[in-house]
Design an enzyme around this catalytic site. Sequence first.
Site, PDB file in Angstrom:
ATOM      1  N   CYS A   8       0.810  -1.226   0.000  1.00 53.03           N
ATOM      2  CA  CYS A   8       0.000   0.000   0.000  1.00 53.03           C
ATOM      3  C   CYS A   8       0.844   1.278   0.000  1.00 53.03           C
ATOM      4  CB  CYS A   8      -0.925   0.015   1.211  1.00 53.03           C
ATOM      5  SG  CYS A   8      -1.882  -1.489   1.337  1.00 53.03           S
TER       6      CYS A   8
ATOM      7  N   HIS B 188      -3.623   6.643   2.802  1.00 55.37           N
ATOM      8  CA  HIS B 188      -4.052   5.359   2.239  1.00 55.37           C
ATOM      9  C   HIS B 188      -5.432   5.000   2.795  1.00 55.37           C
ATOM     10  CE1 HIS B 188      -4.399   1.307   1.047  1.00 55.37           C
ATOM     11  NE2 HIS B 188      -4.071   0.786   2.219  1.00 55.37           N
TER      12      HIS B 188
ATOM     13  N   ASN C 230     -10.318  -0.784  -0.204  1.00 51.48           N
ATOM     14  CA  ASN C 230      -8.856  -0.658  -0.088  1.00 51.48           C
ATOM     15  C   ASN C 230      -8.232  -1.129  -1.404  1.00 51.48           C
ATOM     16  OD1 ASN C 230      -6.141  -1.031   0.407  1.00 51.48           O
ATOM     17  ND2 ASN C 230      -6.426  -2.015   2.405  1.00 51.48           N
TER      18      ASN C 230
HETATM   19  N1  ACO Z   1     -18.875  -9.669   8.113  1.00 54.06           N
HETATM   20  C1  ACO Z   1     -19.403  -9.965   9.303  1.00 54.06           C
HETATM   21  N2  ACO Z   1     -18.686 -10.306  10.379  1.00 54.06           N
HETATM   22  C2  ACO Z   1     -17.348 -10.331  10.233  1.00 54.06           C
HETATM   23  C3  ACO Z   1     -16.714 -10.034   9.018  1.00 54.06           C
HETATM   24  C4  ACO Z   1     -17.535  -9.708   7.932  1.00 54.06           C
HETATM   25  N3  ACO Z   1     -17.035  -9.410   6.731  1.00 54.06           N
HETATM   26  N4  ACO Z   1     -15.388 -10.145   9.179  1.00 54.06           N
HETATM   27  C5  ACO Z   1     -15.167 -10.480  10.461  1.00 54.06           C
HETATM   28  N5  ACO Z   1     -16.377 -10.609  11.107  1.00 54.06           N
HETATM   29  C6  ACO Z   1     -16.621 -10.957  12.491  1.00 54.06           C
HETATM   30  C7  ACO Z   1     -15.470 -11.705  13.090  1.00 54.06           C
HETATM   31  O1  ACO Z   1     -15.577 -13.085  12.820  1.00 54.06           O
HETATM   32  C8  ACO Z   1     -15.636 -11.393  14.561  1.00 54.06           C
HETATM   33  O2  ACO Z   1     -16.637 -12.209  15.085  1.00 54.06           O
HETATM   34  P1  ACO Z   1     -16.451 -12.872  16.540  1.00 54.06           P
HETATM   35  O3  ACO Z   1     -16.372 -11.706  17.475  1.00 54.06           O
HETATM   36  O4  ACO Z   1     -17.683 -13.695  16.691  1.00 54.06           O
HETATM   37  O5  ACO Z   1     -15.181 -13.648  16.467  1.00 54.06           O
HETATM   38  C9  ACO Z   1     -16.161  -9.960  14.564  1.00 54.06           C
HETATM   39  O6  ACO Z   1     -16.701  -9.753  13.236  1.00 54.06           O
HETATM   40  C10 ACO Z   1     -15.102  -8.921  14.831  1.00 54.06           C
HETATM   41  O7  ACO Z   1     -13.986  -9.183  13.976  1.00 54.06           O
HETATM   42  P2  ACO Z   1     -12.658  -8.377  14.124  1.00 54.06           P
HETATM   43  O8  ACO Z   1     -11.599  -8.990  13.255  1.00 54.06           O
HETATM   44  O9  ACO Z   1     -12.359  -8.191  15.569  1.00 54.06           O
HETATM   45  O10 ACO Z   1     -13.089  -6.981  13.497  1.00 54.06           O
HETATM   46  P3  ACO Z   1     -12.308  -5.624  13.551  1.00 54.06           P
HETATM   47  O11 ACO Z   1     -13.130  -4.629  14.249  1.00 54.06           O
HETATM   48  O12 ACO Z   1     -10.878  -5.795  13.961  1.00 54.06           O
HETATM   49  O13 ACO Z   1     -12.307  -5.223  11.992  1.00 54.06           O
HETATM   50  C11 ACO Z   1     -10.878  -5.172  10.053  1.00 54.06           C
HETATM   51  C12 ACO Z   1     -11.670  -6.046  11.057  1.00 54.06           C
HETATM   52  C13 ACO Z   1     -11.859  -4.299   9.306  1.00 54.06           C
HETATM   53  C14 ACO Z   1     -10.146  -6.074   9.077  1.00 54.06           C
HETATM   54  C15 ACO Z   1      -9.859  -4.285  10.823  1.00 54.06           C
HETATM   55  O14 ACO Z   1      -9.150  -5.070  11.730  1.00 54.06           O
HETATM   56  C16 ACO Z   1      -8.887  -3.562   9.916  1.00 54.06           C
HETATM   57  O15 ACO Z   1      -9.249  -2.674   9.186  1.00 54.06           O
HETATM   58  N6  ACO Z   1      -7.581  -3.876  10.000  1.00 54.06           N
HETATM   59  C17 ACO Z   1      -6.535  -3.161   9.290  1.00 54.06           C
HETATM   60  C18 ACO Z   1      -6.554  -3.403   7.806  1.00 54.06           C
HETATM   61  C19 ACO Z   1      -5.395  -2.658   7.160  1.00 54.06           C
HETATM   62  O16 ACO Z   1      -5.172  -1.505   7.443  1.00 54.06           O
HETATM   63  N7  ACO Z   1      -4.615  -3.322   6.346  1.00 54.06           N
HETATM   64  C20 ACO Z   1      -3.377  -2.699   5.876  1.00 54.06           C
HETATM   65  C21 ACO Z   1      -3.346  -2.412   4.495  1.00 54.06           C
HETATM   66  S1  ACO Z   1      -3.869  -3.703   3.478  1.00 54.06           S
HETATM   67  C22 ACO Z   1      -2.544  -4.201   2.504  1.00 54.06           C
HETATM   68  O17 ACO Z   1      -1.405  -3.964   2.770  1.00 54.06           O
HETATM   69  C23 ACO Z   1      -2.872  -5.018   1.310  1.00 54.06           C
END
Ligand code: ACO
Length: 327
Positions: free
Chosen positions: A114, A254, A284
């Site tokens: 990214c 980003h 993203n």
């Molecule tokens: N739909 C519904 N529920 C979901 C989904 C979905 N798509 N995905 C996960 N859940 C559920 C999980 O299973 C979990 O359920 P549980 O509590 O029963 O276990 C719950 O939702 C919470 O999941 P978390 O992973 O804790 O959700 P979080 O609030 O952390 O959000 C996310 C996840 C959006 C991925 C976040 O962590 C994030 O944005 N991380 C950073 C991403 C990023 O910046 N990446 C860097 C760049 S990307 C690159 O380099 C290519």
Amino acid sequence: MPNRTVIIGTGSALPCRLVTNKDLEAVVETSDEWIRTRTGIEQRYLIGEGETNSFLAARAAKKAIEMARIRPDDLDLIIVGTFTPDMPMPSVACLVQKELGAKKAGAFDLSATCSGFIYGLSIADKFIRDNRKMKILVVGSEVLSRRTNWSDRTTCVLFGDGAGAAVVTGVREDRGILSTHLHADGSLGGLLTIKGLGTAQPVTAEMLGLGWQYIQMQGKEVFKYAVKALEAVAWEALSANNWTTDQIDLLLAHQANIRILDFLRERLGLSEDKVFININKYGNTSAASIPIALDEANRSGLLKPGMRLLMVAFGGGFTWGALAMRW
Ligand code: ACO
């Protein structure tokens, strides 16, 4: 007055297939509400029939070249930030060079996920500081949909495909790129990976069964590091230029998650109108996200001469970086 690197043209390209959150409800167990509130994403564009990374990159590049009022064979160098090339060889940059007919240009891909566009602009800036006559095309282009596991709801709702481009050259004026700041921490690379399809592992049925051809991410951990690194590198760029946060006219960050962008805005004490947001429309798009945002800001007339822009990015590797410029 030293040579300074200025952006003289921008362009972007999106693939043909619009996929809304509602559409994804039919693919994995998710909901529009979950995706919107956790990420800020409402829809994304994905490649369809005949579309590839180099196809999108070349389309974005042609628009940037047209705006720059140069010819493809005026280009000295083509840099494409991507980790989702059409194929390992030839590079996307060489495919773009062929498509443009940029006969004079050297061309290479740069793998910094990214942060690819900021890394690319940073390299271009070093060339142009030496020789202000150079014209360099910097592209960020990704087809993440082909590296996404469409049965993994924790990643498949996040990504989109697209490309953005900028043409840069040099001036002896008090504007353009002022500083660039690049960082990496390979020790954390395992938190965001595509384990297979490189040369470390042969492509076997077992490997494919493990899903190693796809992006695997420990989202919560990545989130924690992303917010820290982005804030730190933003302060680093501000301090290098003796800027206070209220001197920032526009933050082009980003577009990974609206909560990361909100966090950054709060930490820097910026008002909402100073943070460019388009993650709702595209998801993203990794290396493409900043150049697409830049092109949108540019074409909508938001960017005014003299404005202070701060770009910041964070991605797999981990890599992160910032770039401060006067438009
Ligand atoms: N739909 C519904 N529920 C979901 C989904 C979905 N798509 N995905 C996960 N859940 C559920 C999980 O299973 C979990 O359920 P549980 O509590 O029963 O276990 C719950 O939702 C919470 O999941 P978390 O992973 O804790 O959700 P979080 O609030 O952390 O959000 C996310 C996840 C959006 C991925 C976040 O962590 C994030 O944005 N991380 C950073 C991403 C990023 O910046 N990446 C860097 C760049 S990307 C690159 O380099 C290519």
